[in-house]
Design a protein around this motif. Structure first.
Motif, mmCIF file in Angstrom:
data_model
loop_
_atom_site.group_PDB
_atom_site.id
_atom_site.type_symbol
_atom_site.label_atom_id
_atom_site.label_comp_id
_atom_site.label_asym_id
_atom_site.label_seq_id
_atom_site.Cartn_x
_atom_site.Cartn_y
_atom_site.Cartn_z
ATOM 1 N N SER A 1 -63.351 -12.900 74.068
ATOM 2 C CA SER A 1 -62.421 -12.490 73.591
ATOM 3 C C SER A 1 -61.226 -13.194 73.898
ATOM 4 O O SER A 1 -61.445 -13.828 75.120
ATOM 5 C CB SER A 1 -62.206 -10.903 73.788
ATOM 6 N N LEU B 1 -69.607 -1.912 59.046
ATOM 7 C CA LEU B 1 -68.247 -2.419 58.729
ATOM 8 C C LEU B 1 -68.370 -2.659 57.209
ATOM 9 O O LEU B 1 -67.275 -2.188 56.398
ATOM 10 C CB LEU B 1 -67.636 -3.473 59.377
ATOM 11 N N GLU C 1 -72.850 -7.590 65.652
ATOM 12 C CA GLU C 1 -72.001 -6.730 65.885
ATOM 13 C C GLU C 1 -70.729 -7.376 66.210
ATOM 14 O O GLU C 1 -70.935 -8.669 66.684
ATOM 15 C CB GLU C 1 -72.178 -5.933 67.211
ATOM 16 N N HIS D 1 -63.133 -8.097 60.470
ATOM 17 C CA HIS D 1 -63.762 -6.711 60.223
ATOM 18 C C HIS D 1 -63.508 -6.001 59.149
ATOM 19 O O HIS D 1 -63.949 -4.985 58.586
ATOM 20 C CB HIS D 1 -63.652 -5.858 61.354
ATOM 21 N N GLU D 2 -62.413 -6.676 58.405
ATOM 22 C CA GLU D 2 -61.907 -5.992 56.838
ATOM 23 C C GLU D 2 -62.088 -7.051 55.925
ATOM 24 O O GLU D 2 -61.524 -6.812 54.858
ATOM 25 C CB GLU D 2 -60.447 -5.757 57.132
ATOM 26 N N ARG E 1 -65.825 -3.741 67.476
ATOM 27 C CA ARG E 1 -65.644 -3.083 66.455
ATOM 28 C C ARG E 1 -66.981 -2.496 65.676
ATOM 29 O O ARG E 1 -66.925 -1.677 64.811
ATOM 30 C CB ARG E 1 -65.283 -4.244 65.215
#
Ligand SMILES: Nc1ncnc2c1ncn2[C@@H]1O[C@H](COP(=O)(O)OP(=O)(O)OP(=O)(O)O)[C@@H](O)[C@H]1O
Ligand SMILES: Nc1nc2c(c(=O)[nH]1)N=C(CO)CN2
Length: 171
Positions: free
Chosen positions: A111, A152, A142, A125-126, A146
């Motif tokens: 990250s 998702l 994964e 993720h969206e 999230r």
């Protein structure tokens, strides 16, 4: 940012909605793997996708490519940005039309909140145009923090996309 010597799996999202879109995606795959340092691991089917966010613009072709590398994330970003430039990326309107966009979705489980490189990608993720091809390549993937890519994806509606099995990318 000094780089880790460990080899990890990276996930890249390719997108184009200007010009010969398939040629742009194929050119990106060729350019990414022509130079040393990235070992191809997976290449998704091509999707035709309605633009998400941004101004009124044409449909995209999107795909996900995965690779293994010891490259530090900041060096990988230099590589992806030079590929965008090589394919003639004009960076004008953010989220606007582009010949080629290469987004770094994940670098292993790393990250980062550096403004020039946020990892995992903060909007992956969206975005069905990222999650659907990614799930094709890595069904059990994964997004750190999230959860499951497939779950998702199942939770997203209103983002139009369809697989274009008539269009093929090759490594
Ligand atoms: N994970 C990432 N992958 C690629 N670029 C990133 C990332 N995180 C931050 N950036 C920074 O984003 C800047 C803008 O990139 P760009 O204009 O391609 O955004 P975009 O792809 O249009 O929008 P989005 O970031 O929502 O996908 C780049 O200069 C880069 O330094
Ligand atoms: N369908 C689709 N929509 C987008 C895309 C993209 O690649 N495909 N890229 C964006 C900025 O990165 C914004 N919106």
């Amino acid at each position: 940012m000094t780089g880790p010597a460990t080899r990890r799996r990276v996930v890249l999202s390719l997108g184009s909605n200007v010009g010969d879109r398939l040629a742009a995606l194929q050119g990106a795959v060729d350019a990414l793997f022509d130079a040393p340092g990235l070992e191809p691991a997976g290449l998704s089917p091509v999707y035709e996708t309605a633009p998400v966010g941004g101004p009124e613009q044409g449909p995209f072709l999107n795909a996900v490519v995965t690779a293994d590398t010891r490259m530090p994330a900041d060096v990988l970003l230099e590589r992806t940005q030079s590929v965008e430039e090589a394919l003639g990326r004009v960076r004008d309107v953010r989220w606007g039309p582009r010949t080629l966009d290469v987004d770094i979705i994940a670098v292993g489980g790393e990250s980062s909140d550096a403004p020039e490189l946020v990892l995992p990608h903060p909007r992956a993720h969206e975005r069905a145009f990222v999650l659907a091809p990614w799930a094709d390549v890595e069904p059990d993937a994964e997004i750190s923090g999230r959860g499951s890519v497939r779950r998702l994806l199942a939770g997203i509606d209103g983002q139009e996309l369809h697989r274009r099995d008539d269009l093929v990318l090759r490594v």
